[in-house]
Design a protein around this motif. Sequence first.
Motif, PDB file in Angstrom:
ATOM      1  N   THR A  75       0.982  -1.008   0.073  1.00 48.49           N
ATOM      2  CA  THR A  75       0.020   0.087  -0.081  1.00 48.49           C
ATOM      3  C   THR A  75       0.801   1.168   0.005  1.00 48.49           C
ATOM      4  N   VAL A  76       2.159   1.136   0.263  1.00 51.58           N
ATOM      5  CA  VAL A  76       3.043   2.251   0.326  1.00 51.58           C
ATOM      6  C   VAL A  76       4.424   1.762   0.029  1.00 51.58           C
ATOM      7  N   ILE A  77       5.177   2.475  -0.754  1.00 54.59           N
ATOM      8  CA  ILE A  77       6.643   2.214  -1.190  1.00 54.59           C
ATOM      9  C   ILE A  77       7.581   2.861  -0.186  1.00 54.59           C
ATOM     10  N   VAL A  78       8.499   2.384   0.509  1.00 54.41           N
ATOM     11  CA  VAL A  78       9.504   3.053   1.370  1.00 54.41           C
ATOM     12  C   VAL A  78      10.730   3.043   0.784  1.00 54.41           C
ATOM     13  N   GLU A  79      11.403   4.236   0.409  1.00 55.98           N
ATOM     14  CA  GLU A  79      12.670   4.375  -0.039  1.00 55.98           C
ATOM     15  C   GLU A  79      13.716   4.559   1.095  1.00 55.98           C
ATOM     16  N   VAL A  80      14.440   3.291   1.518  1.00 56.09           N
ATOM     17  CA  VAL A  80      15.260   3.789   2.676  1.00 56.09           C
ATOM     18  C   VAL A  80      16.627   4.299   2.145  1.00 56.09           C
ATOM     19  N   ASN A  81      16.759   5.438   2.432  1.00 51.87           N
ATOM     20  CA  ASN A  81      17.999   6.424   2.201  1.00 51.87           C
ATOM     21  C   ASN A  81      18.922   6.266   3.091  1.00 51.87           C
ATOM     22  N   ALA A  82      18.660   5.930   4.320  1.00 49.74           N
ATOM     23  CA  ALA A  82      19.534   5.642   5.508  1.00 49.74           C
ATOM     24  C   ALA A  82      20.388   4.381   5.535  1.00 49.74           C
ATOM     25  N   ARG A  83      21.539   4.454   6.339  1.00 49.21           N
ATOM     26  CA  ARG A  83      22.419   3.347   6.211  1.00 49.21           C
ATOM     27  C   ARG A  83      21.867   2.255   7.267  1.00 49.21           C
ATOM     28  N   VAL A  84      21.431   1.231   6.943  1.00 48.04           N
ATOM     29  CA  VAL A  84      21.042   0.092   7.731  1.00 48.04           C
ATOM     30  C   VAL A  84      21.773  -1.281   7.475  1.00 48.04           C
ATOM     31  N   ARG A  85      22.411  -1.380   8.412  1.00 47.75           N
ATOM     32  CA  ARG A  85      23.307  -2.584   8.346  1.00 47.75           C
ATOM     33  C   ARG A  85      23.290  -3.425   9.593  1.00 47.75           C
ATOM     34  N   SER A  86      23.135  -2.887  10.699  1.00 43.76           N
ATOM     35  CA  SER A  86      23.291  -3.918  11.978  1.00 43.76           C
ATOM     36  C   SER A  86      21.820  -4.043  12.492  1.00 43.76           C
ATOM     37  N   PHE A  87      21.861  -5.051  13.395  1.00 47.03           N
ATOM     38  CA  PHE A  87      20.554  -5.191  14.122  1.00 47.03           C
ATOM     39  C   PHE A  87      19.760  -4.067  14.695  1.00 47.03           C
ATOM     40  N   VAL A  88      20.518  -3.354  15.433  1.00 49.63           N
ATOM     41  CA  VAL A  88      19.765  -2.175  15.947  1.00 49.63           C
ATOM     42  C   VAL A  88      19.604  -1.349  14.823  1.00 49.63           C
ATOM     43  N   ASP A  89      20.131  -1.114  13.788  1.00 47.18           N
ATOM     44  CA  ASP A  89      19.635  -0.328  12.608  1.00 47.18           C
ATOM     45  C   ASP A  89      18.171  -0.630  12.026  1.00 47.18           C
ATOM     46  N   TYR A  90      18.082  -1.966  12.403  1.00 44.57           N
ATOM     47  CA  TYR A  90      16.634  -2.534  11.571  1.00 44.57           C
ATOM     48  C   TYR A  90      15.738  -2.339  12.666  1.00 44.57           C
ATOM     49  N   SER A  91      16.366  -2.592  13.973  1.00 49.79           N
ATOM     50  CA  SER A  91      15.207  -2.145  15.246  1.00 49.79           C
ATOM     51  C   SER A  91      14.716  -0.623  14.997  1.00 49.79           C
ATOM     52  N   ALA A  92      15.633   0.201  14.708  1.00 49.18           N
ATOM     53  CA  ALA A  92      15.389   1.748  14.462  1.00 49.18           C
ATOM     54  C   ALA A  92      14.409   1.950  13.587  1.00 49.18           C
ATOM     55  N   LEU A  93      14.600   1.245  12.319  1.00 49.42           N
ATOM     56  CA  LEU A  93      14.019   1.360  11.194  1.00 49.42           C
ATOM     57  C   LEU A  93      12.368   1.036  11.283  1.00 49.42           C
ATOM     58  N   GLY A  94      12.404  -0.095  11.855  1.00 47.86           N
ATOM     59  CA  GLY A  94      11.202  -0.826  12.295  1.00 47.86           C
ATOM     60  C   GLY A  94      10.076  -0.217  13.232  1.00 47.86           C
ATOM     61  N   TYR A  95      11.069   0.635  14.169  1.00 40.22           N
ATOM     62  CA  TYR A  95      10.315   1.500  15.253  1.00 40.22           C
ATOM     63  C   TYR A  95       9.635   2.662  14.646  1.00 40.22           C
ATOM     64  N   HIS A  96      10.401   3.370  13.746  1.00 40.94           N
ATOM     65  CA  HIS A  96      10.223   4.617  12.780  1.00 40.94           C
ATOM     66  C   HIS A  96       9.075   4.424  11.946  1.00 40.94           C
ATOM     67  N   LEU A  97       9.072   3.240  11.307  1.00 47.90           N
ATOM     68  CA  LEU A  97       8.082   3.020  10.314  1.00 47.90           C
ATOM     69  C   LEU A  97       6.727   2.304  10.741  1.00 47.90           C
ATOM     70  N   GLY A  98       6.959   1.686  11.933  1.00 46.57           N
ATOM     71  CA  GLY A  98       5.512   1.315  12.630  1.00 46.57           C
ATOM     72  C   GLY A  98       4.689   2.717  12.936  1.00 46.57           C
ATOM     73  N   LYS A  99       5.489   3.750  13.496  1.00 50.75           N
ATOM     74  CA  LYS A  99       4.826   4.888  14.011  1.00 50.75           C
ATOM     75  C   LYS A  99       4.140   5.610  12.736  1.00 50.75           C
ATOM     76  N   ALA A 100       5.182   5.534  11.733  1.00 49.26           N
ATOM     77  CA  ALA A 100       4.653   6.220  10.415  1.00 49.26           C
ATOM     78  C   ALA A 100       3.670   5.653   9.765  1.00 49.26           C
ATOM     79  N   LEU A 101       3.552   4.363   9.597  1.00 53.08           N
ATOM     80  CA  LEU A 101       2.600   3.690   8.946  1.00 53.08           C
ATOM     81  C   LEU A 101       1.468   3.101   9.447  1.00 53.08           C
ATOM     82  N   GLU A 102       1.633   2.767  10.617  1.00 55.14           N
ATOM     83  CA  GLU A 102       0.421   2.312  11.436  1.00 55.14           C
ATOM     84  C   GLU A 102      -0.036   0.740  10.859  1.00 55.14           C
TER      85      GLU A 102
END
Length: 386
Positions: free
Chosen positions: A175-202
């Motif tokens: 339902t939405v495309i997410v262009e990830v322009n951030a550097r996402v390489r480690s476990f906590v990077d994916y944690s932070a990405l998921g945390y941010h997107l959950g709030k943004a996308l519901e």
Amino acid sequence: MYLTKEEELILAGEYGYALQKAMEILVALGDIYGADRLIPIKSAQVAGVSYKNIGDAGIEFLRDFVNAGAKVSVYTTLNPAGIGDEEFMEKQAEIIGLYREMGIEVTSTCTPYYGANLPKFGDHVAWSESSAVSFANSILGARTNREGGPSSLAAAIVGKTPNYGLHLDENRKATVIVEVNARVRSFVDYSALGYHLGKALENDVPYLRNLKPEKTEFLKELGAAMAATGSVALYHVEGETPEYRSAIADKLETITVEESDLRAVRESFQDDWGEIDMILIGCPHASLPEVKEIAELLRMRGKPLKIPLFITASRAVKALADALGYTEVIERYNGRIVPDACFVVSPIKGWYNGIATNSGKSAFYFRSFGFSVRLDDAENLINEAP
């Protein structure tokens, strides 16, 4: 909702009270969401296990089913239990016993796919733990809605679930495309990405670009965090997840994630070590490679931690860690593998004041419970901890 003759007889009570009550739950759910029929499921995963969450009313609900002779009709596993004082654990043991009497495998883990409950691509299942739902839909390509505890139990008893939501092809499209322009390489990077997107996308179904996860555990954590801060139950990663090729049907809105978005998440969980009195790894429950990584990091540190380290994992993973010697190393440095349990659903306020974790899901819940929280990769946490 259409019912077969047999389903009508079940609803009318011809097959007994337990099946009738389970069918009533499924029919009500199907009517609410406009399901056309019930469909068979291959497995179930039931939440509503911790006494902290379900209380005495939940025990009575389960006892009624057991007294009516309820038995699950498909392979069914259980979510983690809580841990607490003696009185709490007596109630917790009763809950586990009631589920066992219904034929449920009391594996008590939020990662049933690390054990025997591993659906294949396209299987319809009825799972209720949010991170497990995300894993099943997104990484395995199985099909499940985010069930509640009662509805997953009802589906397990009847062996069917209403045909709506993520069981349908059209609802599995992005339902939405997410262009990830951030550097996402480690476990906590994916944690932070998921945390941010959950709030943004519901509750959207995102299609993520520019991700190259080195480990399945990174995707597990991405989904868990999105499910915790939002209600994302399915996501697609271009070139990585099994349904990404068919995920885009129409022109979609595109949003971007920048480095500043992830930095803001990490910086919001940098409470001082003086406020932290435990480290928690394994939310969702740790895989064997995650356990091995912690054992190696502790060995490299070379001295025991002054604050306790807890790793929550399934019983199956702990048994392998025991056999391979990882448990002995972890315990040598003031760590412990805790099977079958979840600290998020445990009344630990007052036991600890602050928690250091690599999990965005844990960080979200423990901050909401009033704990101090430090979020970072496991390597940093172990190296920097007192």
